[in-house]
Design an enzyme around this catalytic site. Structure first.
Site, PDB file in Angstrom:
ATOM      1  N   LYS C  95       0.850  -1.201   0.000  1.00 26.48           N
ATOM      2  CA  LYS C  95       0.000   0.000   0.000  1.00 26.48           C
ATOM      3  C   LYS C  95       0.882   1.246   0.000  1.00 26.48           C
ATOM      4  O   LYS C  95       1.858   1.328   0.758  1.00 26.48           O
ATOM      5  CB  LYS C  95      -0.886  -0.017   1.253  1.00 26.48           C
ATOM      6  N   SER C 170      -9.665   2.357   3.042  1.00 23.70           N
ATOM      7  CA  SER C 170      -8.805   3.108   2.174  1.00 23.70           C
ATOM      8  C   SER C 170      -7.903   2.214   1.312  1.00 23.70           C
ATOM      9  O   SER C 170      -7.367   2.682   0.318  1.00 23.70           O
ATOM     10  CB  SER C 170      -7.935   4.057   2.978  1.00 23.70           C
ATOM     11  N   SER C 194      -9.746  -0.056   7.178  1.00 21.81           N
ATOM     12  CA  SER C 194      -9.185   0.081   5.835  1.00 21.81           C
ATOM     13  C   SER C 194      -8.546  -1.159   5.244  1.00 21.81           C
ATOM     14  O   SER C 194      -8.185  -1.149   4.073  1.00 21.81           O
ATOM     15  CB  SER C 194      -8.158   1.218   5.821  1.00 21.81           C
TER      16      SER C 194
END
Lengths: 506, 111, 520
Positions: C95, C170, C194
């Protein structure tokens, strides 16, 4: 300044100001700790390195970086707290103080807010023959900012600069901030008290070994808060904070200046603006800086990237036990060991001679002799040259040698002074001066006997007087021998020789 | 902005005025367009209204706050030098650099 | 629904589609010599090329460095070295909020466009030392703020199950990369859901460790007291293998816990082999009902039956303070992030706007932050600045931290009666791109189920519970454990996954529709 100049500059005469108003001071001292690394990262803290060579993601506040607390910095903070007679917190935290400024990479400072490591202490300060107890509100840990250089303006100051250059070597260096409670009741001696406090604090911190406390290098900084209130009025007035006070002398002058400035304003009915001011070294005045009309909203909250500090009592006691002899304890011990009166002690302190005397005693001299030399003869020499005692070109070891030569009879006091003069003049070690100048006391009986014989031969009438029992007359012969030997004879021995030569008892 | 913090008695809870948002944006160094200001005032008021229930639920009760699931204390680092960044690496991402330092626009007293 | 293709192939024949294998199988293939790490990396890079136009999971593909890493693993094997870890040579998507030295990091924001970190996050270091091959950086909501990845300044990521829909947020990029078979492993961060919510809506697995279980050093901070790095994969075992590589104490992260790495791989195996007979599973009363899609609840109820059939005792638990969880979260997070994001000021790195030679530093800071941050980020910064401002601390941030204690106490009480707690991981299945983007509050409701575990700092994971009958889209089952209870949740998740696969002839990720393959 003349009274007229004072008035023209918008200042009130100091004495008048003190009569009409009572000053209340608050002193905030920041100490840069002498740890090997920064407060929250492993970057070195050496002074004077090339810009941005002692930095890392943490102290540059790169995305993703996180702080880790320097154990030694905490230990030093506890040392400071203990030496200031503070309570050491059993549990406390770091907090974020949020504001934007380019020298503060995170745009918040990791500090302590309502949970400082040390609270409620005091420092007893010797001022003008008495002792003032300055109460300490708190001591807490925080981190230093980077250094900015302003370019393009006329004097390197912020105003008018076109841009600034930032060096973050200093960002993150551990600081302890020591805050006094309001210092009241000092009246006319406020400036003196301020200076004495910072001096005493400096000496204490130095003895603790936690900082090199160089005001000229910024490892000890003072902000002086001052407010005035009409004489006798217990309600505090509005205060100003003066920063950039870089020397002990400046502390005293800044306080003095602010008293005269604020008094003039108050007397003319003008409100004091709560603001930050800057001290100007060259003019010994303060200048307006940022206005603090609306108190800055720092939005404090506990630092979530760190966990609480709960110094174990065993650790605190170990630190307490490891504290060096504190300055006032040391002074009391020395006074007792040396058998000095309070007045003698005070004179020594006033002359800043304590360490010199101690070192001389350490090198083998008696306390009485050491004290006497540093206080009187060397004190005079220092004054004459316009320097401080420790700037005289003679070391405690050298003085101890001279004192030793007097003790062992190879010098008398008068000659000793000439030897000291020789050392001060750069002629070399005491023994070298004695040899070069031929100052040794004549202890050779043969030579003395010759001189005695010559003196007696030159004053036959005096010799007769002595033979007839008028012993006071010996003095004249002794004097003549002393003169003949340029003072380098042991007077007592000469007297003996005179008497024995004449066959007189005495 | 109301200078009095909200209490349980306040109803229906505080709202943010446009001036409030302007002040907050300044504190946070965020330049907002008029359109953004208008939009955020509305959106934030709605959000704020729904989140201020918390002061009601804890109000007056003696509860210790929680910040960490596994409470830790006294986490320290030894006072030993660790390698940092070279000056080159430190300055590599700088928008502007000069003489080995970060160059920033004029700082007008308090930034 | 296709049968699972994750089973290993006959010994001696090379696997045909390397991107369909699990991380465990890929690692085994490398160890046995059936495939090289380089081949495997190339296969995944090719897959990325083929589908990225459609999915947009990646912000940066590190082709060269990935191949170098893969080759290094192959060289080590050729030398006869022991594998660096059970995952040596397996590719992974990172990420873009976790820094990797020399590789751009954006946090999904324009304010960091072009920034190249000069250092590695601890997690990155662990992955590289373990021989894991980092394929690239995945898309996310800007600074991890969001539930749909629509807040990314670089465009949204699309859900491989339906490209018109969001992949969650997210960490939508990481989840989508897994679901699209672009990588078998991914790293996400979870602050309020997330990792778990994207896992739920993409039919993959994702876990949030106990707070402090994985180092945050080098992870761009959102809300420091809530953020956690976590493992993501298509199977529970793969997730566990990755968990063991990244977990552990880190002296650079003062909030990281000293406890040893949880033995979650063994826990999964136990769950798969021995099941969960006798375990007490609590269904949280507050995490169902209003706001939950009927297809989600249906899938959840079916999962409960599966767990009961596997021998678990199902009970209901009451956590009354969960009602305040969302509110507390949306006071704590903005407060902490308003401070964490203050460093993005155009002075030392990142975007600088408006420096025309006459503007002051303050003006440049404000212009840059105004231009470089998106709307959600700005909203939360303003909210946080307000919540911390003078006079409001006690009522807002201070109160919210107390609500946390109440929620933690609700959990503690529940764990007296149950070994693990379960709920749907997301109240709804993937919604259409654009559906909620103008309604922040509606967007926040996506985290209803995941936020309580974040506030209490307990471990939680999402494992696919099935496909919703009303939308045909994946649903996630959230399994929550007590503090340091990772082994329990992995055991239950592993057991559930096996039971589900037996029942349905395969696991959910393998049922994803085929993506149209294009060439970039």
């Amino acid at each position: 300044m003349t009274l007229a100049q004072t008035a023209a500059a918008g200042l009130m005469d100091y004495d008048e100001a003190i009569e009409r108003y009572d000053p209340v001071m608050g002193l905030e001292v920041h100490v840069e700790l002498g740890t090997a690394t920064k407060m929250f990262c492993g970057c070195p803290t050496d002074f004077g390195a090339e810009p941005n060579t002692q930095v890392c993601p943490i102290c540059l506040a790169f995305p993703g970086a996180m702080p880790a607390v320097n154990r030694t910095a905490v230990e030093y903070a506890i040392r400071i707290g203990l030496a200031l007679n503070c309570e050491i917190a059993t549990w406390c935290r770091f907090a974020r103080k949020n504001y934007f400024y380019p020298d503060m990479p995170k745009n918040f400072q990791t500090s302590q807010y309502d949970e400082p490591i040390a609270t409620n202490g005091y420092l007893d300060v010797e001022v003008g023959g008495g002792t003032v107890r300055v109460e300490i509100e708190r001591a807490h840990m925080e981190e230093d900012t980077g250094k900015s250089t302003h370019v393009g303006g006329s004097t390197g100051r912020i105003h008018g600069a076109q841009y600034s250059l930032l060096d973050y070597n200093r960002a993150g260096v551990p600081l302890v901030e020591i805050v006094t409670k309001p210092i009241v009741g000092t009246k006319a001696s406020a400036p003196e008290v301020a200076r004495a406090y910072v001096t005493a604090l400096r000496d204490l911190l130095s003895s603790l070994g936690v900082s090199d406390v160089r005001m000229d290098q910024g490892s000890l900084r003072c902000d002086a808060n001052l407010s005035l209130t009409p004489a006798g009025n217990p309600v505090f007035g509005t205060r100003t904070e003066t920063k950039n006070v870089n020397s002990l002398r400046s502390v005293e002058r800044a306080v003095r200046y602010e008293i005269t400035r604020q008094a003039a304003l108050l007397a003319s009915g003008t409100r004091i603006v709560q603001e930050t001011r800057h001290f100007d070294e060259s003019t010994s005045t303060t200048r307006s800086g940022r206005s603090k009309e609306t108190a800055e909203d720092y939005r404090y909250f506990p630092e979530p990237d760190l966990v609480p500090l709960a110094p174990e009592r065993e650790w605190v006691e170990r630190i307490r036990a490891s504290l060096p002899e504190l300055p006032w304890v040391r002074r009391a011990r020395m006074q007792q060991d040396w058998g000095l009166t309070d007045l003698q002690m005070r004179d020594l302190l006033a002359a800043d001679a304590l360490d010199l005397v101690a070192a001389t005693v350490q090198a083998g001299a008696s306390a009485a002799e050491a004290t006497s030399w540093w206080s009187s003869y060397l004190g005079q020499q220092a004054n004459a040259r316009g320097v401080a005692l420790d700037e005289l070109p003679i070391t405690p070891a050298q003085l101890a040698t001279v004192i030793g030569r007097v003790s062992d009879g190879s010098l008398n006091t008068k000659i000793a002074r000439q030897v000291v003069d020789g050392v001060l003049a750069g002629e070399g070690e005491p023994d070298e001066v004695i040899a070069a100048r031929g100052l040794a006391v004549v202890s050779d009986d043969g030579a003395l006997q010759t001189a005695v014989d010559q003196a007696l031969a030159a004053q036959p009438a005096v010799a007769d007087k002595i033979r007839s029992g008028k012993l006071q007359a010996v003095g004249a012969i002794v004097g003549a021998v002393m003169k003949a030997t340029r003072g380098q004879a042991d007077a007592a021995r000469v007297r003996q020789l005179v008497l024995s030569t004449l066959g007189v008892e005495g | 902005m109301s200078s009095v913090p909200p209490t349980e008695a306040d109803d229906p809870g505080p709202t943010l005025s446009r001036d409030d948002v302007v002040h907050l944006a300044h504190l946070a160094r965020l330049e907002l367009t008029d359109a953004e200001l208008d939009l955020y005032v509305d959106q934030l008021s709605v959000i704020l209204h729904s989140v201020t229930a918390v002061s009601g639920v804890v109000g007056g009760r003696d509860i210790e706050p929680t910040s960490h699931a596994v409470p830790l204390t006294n986490v320290f680092r030894e006072d030993l030098v660790r390698p940092g960044l070279s000056r080159e690496d430190a300055l590599a991402g700088a928008p502007s650099a000069q003489d080995g330092r970060f160059r920033v626009p004029q700082i007008l007293g308090e930034v | 629904m296709t049968a699972g293709t994750t089973a290993g192939t006959a010994a001696g024949t090379p696997p045909t589609d390397l991107t369909r294998l699990t991380a465990a199988d890929l690692a085994a293939a490398i160890r046995s010599g059936q495939a090289s790490a380089e081949e495997i990396t190339r296969a995944h890079l090719d897959r990325i090329d083929a589908v990225e136009d459609a999915v947009h999971a990646f912000l940066h593909v590190s082709t060269q460095s990935a191949l170098e890493q893969a080759r290094a693993v192959d060289r080590a094997r050729a030398r006869g070295d022991r594998p660096a870890s059970p995952l040596a040579g397996v590719p992974l998507a990172l990420k873009d909020i976790v820094v990797q030295a020399g590789i751009p990091a954006t946090a999904g924001s324009k304010i960091l466009e072009g920034w190249i970190p000069p250092y590695d996050a601890t997690v990155t270091r662990k992955l590289l030392d373990a021989g894991v091959v980092i394929l690239g950086k995945t898309n996310l909501d800007e600074f991890a703020m969001g539930s749909s990845t629509e807040n990314s300044a670089y465009g949204p990521t699309r859900n491989p199950w339906d490209l018109s829909r969001i992949p969650g947020g997210s960490g939508g990029g990481s989840a989508a990369a897994l679901a699209a078979f672009e990588a078998p492993l991914a790293i996400g961060t979870d602050t309020g859901g997330s990792i778990r919510q994207p896992a739920a809506v993409t039919g993959t697995v994702g876990a949030k460790p106990t707070y402090g279980g994985v180092s945050r050093y080098g992870v761009i901070a959102l809300a420091s007291s809530l953020d956690q790095v976590g493992p993501c994969a298509r199977t529970v075992l793969d997730t566990a293998l990755l968990h063991e590589v990244i977990a552990g104490h880190d002296p650079l992260d003062s909030t990281s816990i000293p406890q040893p790495v949880p033995l979650v791989v063994d826990a999964v195996r136990r769950g798969q082999a021995d099941g969960i007979a006798g375990m007490r599973i609590g269904v949280v009363k507050q995490l169902r009902g209003k706001g939950y899609q009927s297809g989600v609840l249906e899938s959840f109820d079916a999962a409960v039956l599966v767990l009961a059939a596997a021998g678990a005792e199902i009970i209901e638990v009451d956590c009354p303070h969960f009602e305040y969880a969302l509110a507390a979260y949306y006071l704590i997070l903005p407060s902490e992030c308003s401070s964490n994001l203050a460093r993005f000021d155009a002075m030392r790195y990142g975007l600088r706007v408006g420096d025309d030679g006459t503007a002051s530093a303050e003006e440049v800071m404000s212009r840059t932050r105004g231009a470089g941050f998106g709307a959600e980020v700005k909203r939360r910064i303003i909210l946080g600045t307000y919540a911390l401002s003078a006079g409001y601390y006690d009522a807002y941030y201070g109160s919210a931290q107390k609500v946390r204690t109440l929620i933690k106490q609700d959990f503690e009480k529940a764990y007296q009666a149950a070994d693990v707690l379960i709920s749907p991981a997301s109240p709804v299945t993937a919604f259409a791109i654009g559906d909620k983007v103008d309604d922040p509050l509606a967007m926040y409701l996506n985290d209803l189920a995941t936020i309580p575990a974040s506030l209490a700092g307990i471990p939680a994971m999402s494992v696919p519970s099935g496909i919703a009958s009303d939308t045909g889209l994946p649903v996630g089952l959230q399994v929550m454990g007590p503090t340091l209870g990772e082994e329990r949740i992995y055991r239950v998740a592993g057991a559930f996954e096996s039971a589900y696969a037996r029942q349905h002839g395969g696991i959910v990720p393998d049922a994803a529709p085929e993506l149209e393959v294009g060439v970039r």
